[in-house]
Design a protein around this motif. Structure first.
Motif, mmCIF file in Angstrom:
data_model
loop_
_atom_site.group_PDB
_atom_site.id
_atom_site.type_symbol
_atom_site.label_atom_id
_atom_site.label_comp_id
_atom_site.label_asym_id
_atom_site.label_seq_id
_atom_site.Cartn_x
_atom_site.Cartn_y
_atom_site.Cartn_z
ATOM 1 N N PRO A 63 77.534 42.914 23.235
ATOM 2 C CA PRO A 63 77.436 43.152 24.680
ATOM 3 C C PRO A 63 76.847 44.506 25.079
ATOM 4 O O PRO A 63 76.267 44.637 26.144
ATOM 5 C CB PRO A 63 78.875 43.025 25.158
ATOM 6 N N GLY A 64 76.927 45.532 24.265
ATOM 7 C CA GLY A 64 76.423 46.845 24.660
ATOM 8 C C GLY A 64 75.077 47.186 24.052
ATOM 9 O O GLY A 64 74.562 48.285 24.267
ATOM 10 N N ASN A 65 74.501 46.268 23.308
ATOM 11 C CA ASN A 65 73.246 46.523 22.619
ATOM 12 C C ASN A 65 72.081 46.569 23.606
ATOM 13 O O ASN A 65 72.128 46.006 24.684
ATOM 14 C CB ASN A 65 73.018 45.417 21.583
ATOM 15 N N ILE A 66 71.002 47.238 23.188
ATOM 16 C CA ILE A 66 69.825 47.351 24.049
ATOM 17 C C ILE A 66 69.188 45.977 24.283
ATOM 18 O O ILE A 66 68.633 45.720 25.356
ATOM 19 C CB ILE A 66 68.798 48.354 23.457
ATOM 20 N N LEU A 67 69.262 45.070 23.310
ATOM 21 C CA LEU A 67 68.722 43.724 23.504
ATOM 22 C C LEU A 67 69.525 42.947 24.537
ATOM 23 O O LEU A 67 68.973 42.148 25.290
ATOM 24 C CB LEU A 67 68.708 42.953 22.185
ATOM 25 N N ALA A 68 70.820 43.193 24.592
ATOM 26 C CA ALA A 68 71.664 42.494 25.557
ATOM 27 C C ALA A 68 71.460 43.033 26.968
ATOM 28 O O ALA A 68 71.451 42.266 27.937
ATOM 29 C CB ALA A 68 73.131 42.614 25.160
ATOM 30 N N THR A 69 71.283 44.326 27.091
ATOM 31 C CA THR A 69 71.143 44.890 28.435
ATOM 32 C C THR A 69 69.747 44.684 29.013
ATOM 33 O O THR A 69 69.586 44.597 30.223
ATOM 34 C CB THR A 69 71.469 46.395 28.422
ATOM 35 N N SER A 70 68.737 44.591 28.148
ATOM 36 C CA SER A 70 67.369 44.423 28.659
ATOM 37 C C SER A 70 66.983 42.952 28.822
ATOM 38 O O SER A 70 65.973 42.666 29.467
ATOM 39 C CB SER A 70 66.377 45.098 27.724
ATOM 40 N N ASN A 71 67.744 42.025 28.227
ATOM 41 C CA ASN A 71 67.418 40.594 28.265
ATOM 42 C C ASN A 71 66.004 40.327 27.760
ATOM 43 O O ASN A 71 65.261 39.528 28.321
ATOM 44 C CB ASN A 71 67.588 40.015 29.670
ATOM 45 N N LEU A 72 65.643 40.997 26.673
ATOM 46 C CA LEU A 72 64.294 40.895 26.127
ATOM 47 C C LEU A 72 63.964 39.467 25.698
ATOM 48 O O LEU A 72 62.894 38.942 26.041
ATOM 49 C CB LEU A 72 64.137 41.848 24.938
#
Length: 67
Positions: A39-48
């Protein structure tokens, strides 16, 4: 060079019309799983993966309709 690449890509995708939308849906599902696993990863926050999957699915549907 680019025209040859586009010709080969269009020939390859002409026989596999549903491949890009399926890859797009797979990336969207991967994004959903990443939201819960990391949940706190950059992939999770950016919705790449969501954005790339949506672009791939729409492009695949438009390409399948044109071919």
């Amino acid at each position: 060079m680019i025209s040859k690449l586009l010709d080969r890509l269009s020939e390859y995708l002409a026989h596999r019309k549903g491949m890009l939308p399926i890859i797009g849906l797979f990336l969207i599902v991967c994004n959903l799983l990443i939201q819960f696993i990391l949940p706190g990863n950059i992939l999770a926050t950016s919705n790449l993966f969501l954005h790339i999957g949506l672009i791939a699915a729409i492009f695949g549907l438009m390409l399948a309709w044109a071919l």
